[in-house]
Motif scaffolding. Structure first.
Motif, PDB file in Angstrom:
ATOM      1  N   SER A  96      -4.517   3.717   1.508  1.00  0.00           N
ATOM      2  CA  SER A  96      -4.483   3.102   0.176  1.00  0.00           C
ATOM      3  C   SER A  96      -3.719   3.973  -0.814  1.00  0.00           C
ATOM      4  CB  SER A  96      -5.910   2.861  -0.327  1.00  0.00           C
ATOM      5  OG  SER A  96      -6.623   2.012   0.545  1.00  0.00           O
ATOM      6  N   THR A 126      -1.417   6.228  -0.095  1.00  0.00           N
ATOM      7  CA  THR A 126      -0.002   6.234   0.288  1.00  0.00           C
ATOM      8  C   THR A 126       0.705   4.977  -0.193  1.00  0.00           C
ATOM      9  OG1 THR A 126      -0.518   7.560   2.249  1.00  0.00           O
ATOM     10  CG2 THR A 126       1.596   6.396   2.237  1.00  0.00           C
ATOM     11  N   ILE A 127       0.084   3.811   0.011  1.00  0.00           N
ATOM     12  CA  ILE A 127       0.686   2.546  -0.425  1.00  0.00           C
ATOM     13  C   ILE A 127       0.816   2.502  -1.947  1.00  0.00           C
ATOM     14  CG2 ILE A 127       0.327   0.043  -0.545  1.00  0.00           C
ATOM     15  CD1 ILE A 127      -1.000   0.269   2.231  1.00  0.00           C
ATOM     16  N   PHE A 128      -0.223   2.982  -2.644  1.00  0.00           N
ATOM     17  CA  PHE A 128      -0.192   2.991  -4.107  1.00  0.00           C
ATOM     18  C   PHE A 128       0.948   3.864  -4.631  1.00  0.00           C
ATOM     19  CE2 PHE A 128      -1.683   5.052  -8.098  1.00  0.00           C
ATOM     20  CZ  PHE A 128      -1.657   3.923  -8.911  1.00  0.00           C
ATOM     21  N   MET A 141       3.690   4.704  -3.015  1.00  0.00           N
ATOM     22  CA  MET A 141       4.965   4.067  -2.673  1.00  0.00           C
ATOM     23  C   MET A 141       5.306   2.956  -3.666  1.00  0.00           C
ATOM     24  SD  MET A 141       4.773   3.877   1.502  1.00  0.00           S
ATOM     25  CE  MET A 141       6.311   2.946   1.569  1.00  0.00           C
ATOM     26  N   ILE A 142       4.291   2.158  -4.031  1.00  0.00           N
ATOM     27  CA  ILE A 142       4.527   1.093  -5.016  1.00  0.00           C
ATOM     28  C   ILE A 142       4.964   1.685  -6.351  1.00  0.00           C
ATOM     29  CG2 ILE A 142       3.389  -0.704  -6.378  1.00  0.00           C
ATOM     30  CD1 ILE A 142       1.684  -1.316  -3.924  1.00  0.00           C
ATOM     31  N   LEU A 143       4.297   2.762  -6.778  1.00  0.00           N
ATOM     32  CA  LEU A 143       4.691   3.410  -8.031  1.00  0.00           C
ATOM     33  C   LEU A 143       6.131   3.910  -7.979  1.00  0.00           C
ATOM     34  CD1 LEU A 143       1.561   5.511  -9.118  1.00  0.00           C
ATOM     35  CD2 LEU A 143       2.399   3.368 -10.089  1.00  0.00           C
ATOM     36  N   VAL A 181       8.602   2.737  -6.161  1.00  0.00           N
ATOM     37  CA  VAL A 181       9.518   1.598  -6.214  1.00  0.00           C
ATOM     38  C   VAL A 181       9.614   1.049  -7.635  1.00  0.00           C
ATOM     39  CG1 VAL A 181       9.896  -0.770  -5.422  1.00  0.00           C
ATOM     40  CG2 VAL A 181       9.175   0.981  -3.797  1.00  0.00           C
ATOM     41  N   VAL A 182       8.458   0.920  -8.298  1.00  0.00           N
ATOM     42  CA  VAL A 182       8.460   0.419  -9.676  1.00  0.00           C
ATOM     43  C   VAL A 182       9.278   1.329 -10.588  1.00  0.00           C
ATOM     44  CG1 VAL A 182       7.005   0.022 -11.707  1.00  0.00           C
ATOM     45  CG2 VAL A 182       6.286  -0.824  -9.466  1.00  0.00           C
ATOM     46  N   LYS A 191      12.445  -0.170 -12.399  1.00  0.00           N
ATOM     47  CA  LYS A 191      12.241  -0.472 -13.820  1.00  0.00           C
ATOM     48  C   LYS A 191      12.783   0.592 -14.755  1.00  0.00           C
ATOM     49  CE  LYS A 191       8.602  -2.036 -16.976  1.00  0.00           C
ATOM     50  NZ  LYS A 191       7.153  -2.321 -17.135  1.00  0.00           N
TER      51      LYS A 191
END
Length: 279
Positions: free
Chosen positions: A66, A68-70, A72-74, A76-77, A81
């Motif tokens: 969880s 690691t995925i969080f 990675m999402i940050l 990418v954002v 952005k």
């Protein structure tokens, strides 16, 4: 462009399906009592302690995944952005009280969530219940000596057998214990530090000269279970396997009677020799 995106989506879906199949296959073929080729999971449990080890392992895997995925999402954002093209004028924000409170409190809560089951598992491993039998284990370069002080005080050596399977794990004389009985294991070393470890039972404890360490296990399944010395102890460290045969109460009683005659008749015969093991 649409075809490219569709093709990429199909490839990602195929990768996800393949990864899922590999995970399922790894779990299905995880070794019972011994390593399995291409295995990346823990060996199947055969004791209450190992059940707890598996639970903590899986619990931590969910937390780690969880996080690691969080992250990675940050990432990418942030890349999408807040790149130079999307933000020609960069933000000059120096701090944010709410975010700082969150990234302080949330990690603390995560660590507490990890600590509670970890300490519970540690206590379960170290708190030895009332035992049904005791086995004394002495690590030596490069074999093990076992004795059963509750059953006639006989002892025997256990060396790697070169003519048996599985390779590098089979021995000439196995430990034999009854199923569903609490076994207290007292471990020491005769020369250097060794480590007595059987993965399916969830036990690993150092054999230190001049010191007596204790652990325990309760085998819940009959069969053969293997381990190895897990502390570098010299040139033949890799050739110190551990083999435990779990049998019924009746079979254990029969084995004890035979072992008393085989190993307790004469001290000179209670120790296996390297030549005997090689044959």
């Amino acid at each position: 462009m649409k075809m490219s995106k569709g093709r990429l989506s199909r490839r990602m879906l195929g990768f996800a399906v393949g990864a899922g199949m590999m995970i399922a296959a790894g779990a299905a073929f995880a070794g019972m009592g011994q390593p399995t080729p291409w295995e990346y999971t823990l060996q199947h449990s055969a004791s209450p302690v190992m059940d707890s080890v598996n639970w903590v392992h899986n619990f931590l895997l969910w937390i780690i995944s969880s996080i690691t995925i969080f992250v990675m999402i940050l990432l990418v954002v942030v890349m999408v952005k807040f790149n130079a093209k999307a933000n020609p004028v960069p933000s000059k924000t120096t701090h944010n009280t709410l975010i700082e409170v969150i990234w302080t409190i949330v990690p603390v809560l995560i660590l507490v969530a990890i600590a509670v089951p970890s300490f519970r598992l540690l206590f379960e491993q170290l708190d030895i219940p009332k035992s049904d039998l005791t086995i004394k284990v002495t690590g030596k370069q490069w074999y093990w000596t076992y004795s059963y002080p509750d059953h006639g005080k006989f002892e025997f050596d256990s060396l790697m057998a070169t003519d048996k399977q599985p390779r590098l794990l089979a021995v000439d004389n196995e430990i034999v214990v009854p199923v569903n009985k609490v076994v207290r294991v007292q471990v020491t070393g005769a020369d250097v530090i060794h480590s007595f470890a059987v993965p399916s039972f969830g036990i690993k404890i150092d054999a230190i000269p001049g010191r007596l360490n204790e652990t325990w296990f309760k085998a819940t399944k009959e069969g053969m279970f293997y381990g190895q010395c897990s502390e570098l102890c010299g040139k033949d460290h890799a050739f110190m396997p551990i083999a435990v045969r779990v049998v019924s109460d009746q079979e254990f009683a029969t084995w004890v009677e035979g072992a008393k005659k085989k190993f307790a008749s004469a001290p000179a015969n209670s120790f296996a020799s390297l030549e005997t093991a090689a044959r």
